[in-house]
Design a protein around this motif. Structure first.
Motif, PDB file in Angstrom:
ATOM      1  N   SER A 127      -8.281   6.566   2.572  1.00  0.00           N
ATOM      2  CA  SER A 127      -9.864   6.737   2.726  1.00  0.00           C
ATOM      3  C   SER A 127     -10.443   6.769   1.405  1.00  0.00           C
ATOM      4  CB  SER A 127     -10.278   8.233   3.324  1.00  0.00           C
ATOM      5  OG  SER A 127      -9.686   8.035   4.694  1.00  0.00           O
ATOM      6  N   VAL A 128      -9.766   7.209   0.321  1.00  0.00           N
ATOM      7  CA  VAL A 128     -10.505   7.175  -1.114  1.00  0.00           C
ATOM      8  C   VAL A 128     -10.030   5.732  -1.588  1.00  0.00           C
ATOM      9  CG1 VAL A 128     -10.099   7.969  -3.477  1.00  0.00           C
ATOM     10  CG2 VAL A 128      -9.746   9.687  -1.591  1.00  0.00           C
ATOM     11  N   ALA A 129      -9.251   5.079  -1.366  1.00  0.00           N
ATOM     12  CA  ALA A 129      -9.022   3.627  -1.530  1.00  0.00           C
ATOM     13  C   ALA A 129     -10.047   2.737  -1.230  1.00  0.00           C
ATOM     14  CB  ALA A 129      -7.415   3.218  -1.166  1.00  0.00           C
ATOM     15  N   ALA A 130     -10.372   3.154   0.029  1.00  0.00           N
ATOM     16  CA  ALA A 130     -11.490   2.304   0.724  1.00  0.00           C
ATOM     17  C   ALA A 130     -12.871   2.414  -0.152  1.00  0.00           C
ATOM     18  CB  ALA A 130     -11.866   2.665   2.022  1.00  0.00           C
ATOM     19  N   THR A 131     -13.066   3.697  -0.573  1.00  0.00           N
ATOM     20  CA  THR A 131     -14.380   4.002  -1.392  1.00  0.00           C
ATOM     21  C   THR A 131     -14.065   3.177  -2.697  1.00  0.00           C
ATOM     22  OG1 THR A 131     -13.540   5.745  -2.596  1.00  0.00           O
ATOM     23  CG2 THR A 131     -14.929   5.983  -0.401  1.00  0.00           C
ATOM     24  N   LEU A 132     -12.956   2.745  -2.911  1.00  0.00           N
ATOM     25  CA  LEU A 132     -12.889   1.715  -4.505  1.00  0.00           C
ATOM     26  C   LEU A 132     -12.819   0.590  -4.033  1.00  0.00           C
ATOM     27  CD1 LEU A 132     -10.040   4.323  -5.985  1.00  0.00           C
ATOM     28  CD2 LEU A 132     -12.407   3.936  -6.634  1.00  0.00           C
ATOM     29  N   GLY A 133     -13.172   0.270  -2.910  1.00  0.00           N
ATOM     30  CA  GLY A 133     -13.238  -1.297  -2.525  1.00  0.00           C
ATOM     31  C   GLY A 133     -11.792  -1.819  -2.188  1.00  0.00           C
ATOM     32  N   ILE A 134     -10.785  -1.026  -1.906  1.00  0.00           N
ATOM     33  CA  ILE A 134      -9.438  -1.597  -1.724  1.00  0.00           C
ATOM     34  C   ILE A 134      -9.591  -1.617  -0.344  1.00  0.00           C
ATOM     35  CG2 ILE A 134      -6.990  -1.110  -1.601  1.00  0.00           C
ATOM     36  CD1 ILE A 134      -7.811   0.317  -4.343  1.00  0.00           C
ATOM     37  N   GLU A 135      -9.498  -3.141   0.608  1.00  0.00           N
ATOM     38  CA  GLU A 135      -9.558  -3.159   1.866  1.00  0.00           C
ATOM     39  C   GLU A 135      -8.094  -2.974   2.480  1.00  0.00           C
ATOM     40  OE1 GLU A 135     -11.505  -6.781   3.158  1.00  0.00           O
ATOM     41  OE2 GLU A 135     -12.827  -6.350   1.735  1.00  0.00           O
ATOM     42  N   SER A 136      -7.291  -3.303   1.891  1.00  0.00           N
ATOM     43  CA  SER A 136      -5.667  -3.283   2.313  1.00  0.00           C
ATOM     44  C   SER A 136      -4.900  -2.602   1.043  1.00  0.00           C
ATOM     45  CB  SER A 136      -5.127  -4.585   2.816  1.00  0.00           C
ATOM     46  OG  SER A 136      -3.907  -4.320   3.381  1.00  0.00           O
ATOM     47  N   ALA A 137      -4.280  -1.545   1.100  1.00  0.00           N
ATOM     48  CA  ALA A 137      -3.491  -1.072   0.105  1.00  0.00           C
ATOM     49  C   ALA A 137      -1.959  -1.528   0.083  1.00  0.00           C
ATOM     50  CB  ALA A 137      -3.607   0.336  -0.166  1.00  0.00           C
ATOM     51  N   LEU A 138      -1.442  -1.899  -1.177  1.00  0.00           N
ATOM     52  CA  LEU A 138      -0.124  -2.243  -1.248  1.00  0.00           C
ATOM     53  C   LEU A 138       0.373  -0.897  -1.459  1.00  0.00           C
ATOM     54  CD1 LEU A 138       2.232  -4.177  -1.373  1.00  0.00           C
ATOM     55  CD2 LEU A 138       1.673  -4.344  -3.753  1.00  0.00           C
ATOM     56  N   VAL A 139       1.438  -0.324  -0.769  1.00  0.00           N
ATOM     57  CA  VAL A 139       2.199   0.852  -0.928  1.00  0.00           C
ATOM     58  C   VAL A 139       3.909   0.639  -1.060  1.00  0.00           C
ATOM     59  CG1 VAL A 139       2.838   2.953  -0.122  1.00  0.00           C
ATOM     60  CG2 VAL A 139       0.544   2.238   0.220  1.00  0.00           C
ATOM     61  N   THR A 140       4.512   0.649  -1.976  1.00  0.00           N
ATOM     62  CA  THR A 140       5.738   0.374  -1.979  1.00  0.00           C
ATOM     63  C   THR A 140       7.007   1.602  -1.996  1.00  0.00           C
ATOM     64  OG1 THR A 140       6.032   0.459  -4.268  1.00  0.00           O
ATOM     65  CG2 THR A 140       5.361  -1.463  -3.478  1.00  0.00           C
ATOM     66  N   CYS A 141       8.111   1.507  -1.460  1.00  0.00           N
ATOM     67  CA  CYS A 141       9.063   2.586  -1.802  1.00  0.00           C
ATOM     68  C   CYS A 141      10.471   1.734  -1.876  1.00  0.00           C
ATOM     69  CB  CYS A 141       8.963   3.221  -0.370  1.00  0.00           C
ATOM     70  SG  CYS A 141       9.530   2.787   1.034  1.00  0.00           S
TER      71      CYS A 141
END
Length: 181
Positions: free
Chosen positions: A128-142
């Motif tokens: 949700s915070v990422a969305a407020t920063l204008g990130i529509e789809s977040a890359l998450v790695t592991c």
């Protein structure tokens, strides 16, 4: 009830205990944010003034990166009252390196607080915070062998794109689809 908060000196003692748990896992100098911070700031954390300077630097990192060559990052701590449980860093944009390995979002839960669903909740709220920063789809790695983290990402809607250099790369939508979509 645990919540994501702006870093605060209020959790000083619990934070120190958590960092000792990470240090015991071999995280100091491991190329993660916690690893870098253990080396850079760890020696000053025990003193209240040193910890306050560190907290201010973490908060300011959203505007001015703490380390050369890094991108602005909003860091939030997951706490339950005065108990530090973990953290999340939301990088505001991707560099070529972050596109390969680091992604937009990185999270850590202290060892004594794992297996309680906290990582899943931290990532959910971070999206949700990422969305407020204008990130529509977040890359998450592991890491390929980090089954727990993979499950956390998948529970939050992560779609595996590929594997690169021992890292699984997932794209996770930051906003929920509208009803009826």
């Amino acid at each position: 009830m645990p919540e994501l908060v702006t870093p605060t000196v209020r959790v000083h003692q619990s934070f120190l205990a958590a960092m000792e748990e990470f240090r015991a896992e071999g995280r100091a100098g491991d190329h993660s944010m916690i690893g870098r911070e253990l080396l850079e700031f760890g020696p000053t954390w025990t003193e209240p003034a040193g910890f306050a300077r560190y907290v201010a630097a973490v908060v300011a990192d959203a505007q001015t990166p703490m380390f050369p060559g890094f991108v602005p990052q909003t860091t939030l701590w997951y706490v339950d009252g005065d108990d530090y449980l973990g953290r999340v860093g939301i990088r505001h944009h991707l560099t070529p390196h972050l596109l390969e390995e680091g992604g937009h979002i990185g999270y850590d839960v202290r060892k004594s607080a794992r297996r309680r669903g906290y990582a899943t909740e931290i990532l959910r709220q971070a999206l949700s915070v990422a969305a407020t920063l204008g990130i529509e789809s977040a890359l998450v790695t592991c890491d390929v062998d980090n089954v727990a983290s993979r499950k956390v990402i998948e529970r939050n809607g992560g779609v595996l794109e590929d594997e690169r250099r021992g890292k699984l790369r997932f794209w996770v939508p930051t906003a929920k689809p509208a009803a009826g979509s």
